[in-house]
Design a protein around this motif. Structure first.
Motif, short mmCIF file in Angstrom:
data_model
loop_
_atom_site.label_atom_id
_atom_site.label_comp_id
_atom_site.label_asym_id
_atom_site.label_seq_id
_atom_site.Cartn_x
_atom_site.Cartn_y
_atom_site.Cartn_z
N GLN A 6 82.22 -5.78 49.15
CA GLN A 6 82.02 -4.89 48.01
C GLN A 6 83.29 -4.08 47.84
O GLN A 6 83.68 -3.32 48.72
N CYS A 23 81.08 -7.28 43.70
CA CYS A 23 80.61 -7.97 44.90
C CYS A 23 81.19 -9.38 44.90
O CYS A 23 81.02 -10.13 43.94
N TRP A 35 71.02 -7.68 44.88
CA TRP A 35 71.49 -6.30 44.82
C TRP A 35 70.30 -5.39 45.15
O TRP A 35 69.23 -5.53 44.57
N CYS A 91 75.10 -5.17 48.04
CA CYS A 91 75.04 -6.57 47.68
C CYS A 91 74.73 -7.35 48.96
O CYS A 91 75.20 -6.99 50.05
N THR A 109 78.33 0.49 48.11
CA THR A 109 79.12 1.28 47.16
C THR A 109 78.30 2.49 46.74
O THR A 109 77.17 2.34 46.25
#
Lengths: 115, 114
Positions: A6, A23, A35, A91, A109
């Protein structure tokens, strides 16, 4: 072996702006991709998943992701950010067969939405 | 409502003590998993189980043990051999949905070693 990268551990956007979380994956076989979203001190909630059907996947809360095999990517987007989207996003990739195929997660993230 | 429960939400332990984290699911899922989450490192797999009375080590099994005596339950014991046990622990389960390994997660247990 499968892996997920990521790009960008922290992303900030203004409310109403486009959200793009990147990703990239590595897999030796056609993967399944996911996700997930995590709010502070909570578990993970599935946003969307790619299962080799349509390459553009729509999920909950207005998010979508596009599987691009040539780029080994599965970026997450949302046209207009809302304050409630502030959370951490993960991800994940899955490969193999059987009822307990393992997921490999990216490092996450953190999305900040600015007023 | 169907789902996964983890207890307790917060747990404090003294060094040298074993502690057991609970995970129960009523989703009728065959597979269950334990993950450890540390800041900036994503989720790392500790153990997983596909069926009752069977389980496999994940990437970071050292210092942990599990049991799977019932389909609904998959408790995790953090032993004194785990060098750095302070972390957020997540339990998950999965069935088969069109062949996809979609995992559902519990709310987590935050373990702090004092």
């Amino acid at each position: 072996a499968q892996s997920v990268t990521q790009l960008g551990s922290h992303v900030s956007v203004s409310e109403g702006a486009l959200v793009l979380l990147r990703c990239n994956y590595s897999s030796s076989v056609p993967p399944y991709l996911f996700w997930y979203v995590q709010y502070p001190n909570q578990g993970l909630q599935l946003l969307l998943k790619y299962t080799s059907a349509a390459t553009l996947v729509k999920g909950i809360n207005g998010f979508e992701a596009e599987f691009k095999k040539s780029e080994t990517s599965f970026h997450l987007t949302k046209p207009s950010a809302h304050m409630s989207d502030a959370a951490e996003y993960f991800c994940a990739v899955s490969e193999g067969y059987g009822s307990a195929r393992q997921l490999t997660f990216g490092s996450g993230t953190q999305l900040t939405v600015l007023p | 409502d169907g789902g996964i429960t983890q207890s307790p939400k917060y747990l404090f332990r003294k060094e040298g003590q074993n502690v057991t984290l609970s995970c129960e699911q009523n989703l009728n899922h065959d597979a269950m998993y334990w993950y450890r989450q540390d800041p900036g490192q994503g989720l790392r797999l500790i153990y997983y189980s596909q069926i009752v009375n069977d389980f496999q080590k994940g990437d970071i099994a050292e210092g942990y043990s599990v049991s799977r005596e019932k389909k609904e339950s998959f408790p995790l014991t953090v032993t004194s051999a785990q060098k750095n046990p302070t972390a957020f622990y997540l339990c998950a389960s999965s069935g088969l949905s069109g062949g996809v390994n979609e995992q559902f997660f519990g709310p987590g247990t935050r373990l702090t070693v004092l």
